[in-house]
Motif scaffolding. Structure first.
Motif, short mmCIF file in Angstrom:
data_model
loop_
_atom_site.label_atom_id
_atom_site.label_comp_id
_atom_site.label_asym_id
_atom_site.label_seq_id
_atom_site.Cartn_x
_atom_site.Cartn_y
_atom_site.Cartn_z
N PHE A 112 -12.40 -24.74 -61.63
CA PHE A 112 -11.04 -24.84 -62.16
C PHE A 112 -11.03 -25.47 -63.55
O PHE A 112 -10.28 -25.05 -64.43
N ASN A 116 -9.67 -23.76 -66.88
CA ASN A 116 -8.59 -24.42 -67.61
C ASN A 116 -8.98 -24.74 -69.04
O ASN A 116 -8.17 -24.62 -69.95
N ILE A 120 -8.96 -20.07 -70.31
CA ILE A 120 -7.54 -19.96 -70.67
C ILE A 120 -7.33 -20.03 -72.18
O ILE A 120 -6.55 -19.24 -72.72
N LYS A 136 -2.29 -18.71 -63.17
CA LYS A 136 -3.11 -19.83 -62.73
C LYS A 136 -2.46 -20.54 -61.54
O LYS A 136 -3.13 -20.87 -60.56
#
Length: 170
Positions: A112, A116, A120, A136
């Motif tokens: 994650f 992130n 992203i 997300k």
């Protein structure tokens, strides 16, 4: 030397530090770990709803240190009630499942975090951030729901097969 009640209350402003000052190292580490893990998860994965637990942990720490600093009896450094049930489950300790679950959680948090902080920002050059944010949130929600359903089904399978999940009398 008996610890000062005022210093214990001062240190309790940081969840876990007051417990450590009183000599309850295990409880202090557990409180700090819980507090900072929730803070990390809520900020890193945009799960702001987890932040509701931060003041609860903070106030618990303050009031627990206050009550323990008033006791005249020697304090016992046992697990917090939240962690005591997990430690008493024999099926965790027999197969070292605790370490396995912690490893899975750390891997998931790392994935994650990479998404992130790396993926992203790259995708935001090509896709509107509005869609990325909701995508997300959708992926995290689906993962949490599916993990919960898996855990419930897995527990039902163990109970049907006659395995002992937890027997506190043993």
């Amino acid at each position: 030397m008996k610890p000062s009640k005022k210093l214990a209350l001062f240190f309790s402003l940081m969840p876990g530090a007051g417990h450590m000052y009183l000599g309850l190292i295990r409880q202090g580490i557990q409180l700090m770990l819980l507090f900072f893990a929730i803070m990390f998860m809520s900020r890193s994965f945009d799960m702001d709803f987890l932040e509701i637990f931060l003041p609860i942990i903070w106030f618990y720490s303050i009031f627990d240190v206050r009550s323990k600093s008033k006791k005249e009896d020697p304090l016992v450094d046992a697990d917090l009630p939240l962690f005591a049930d997990v430690a008493s489950m024999k099926y965790f300790s027999n197969e070292n499942l605790v370490e396995k679950y912690i490893a899975y959680i750390l891997i998931l948090m790392g994935v994650f975090s990479m998404i992130n902080n790396f993926l992203i920002p790259i995708l935001s050059k090509y896709i509107d951030y509005y869609y990325i944010r909701y995508g997300k949130s959708l992926v995290i929600s689906i993962l949490l729901i599916s993990t919960g359903i898996y855990m419930i089904k897995n527990k039902k399978l163990k109970l049907k097969s006659g395995d002992k999940v937890c027997n506190p009398e043993e």
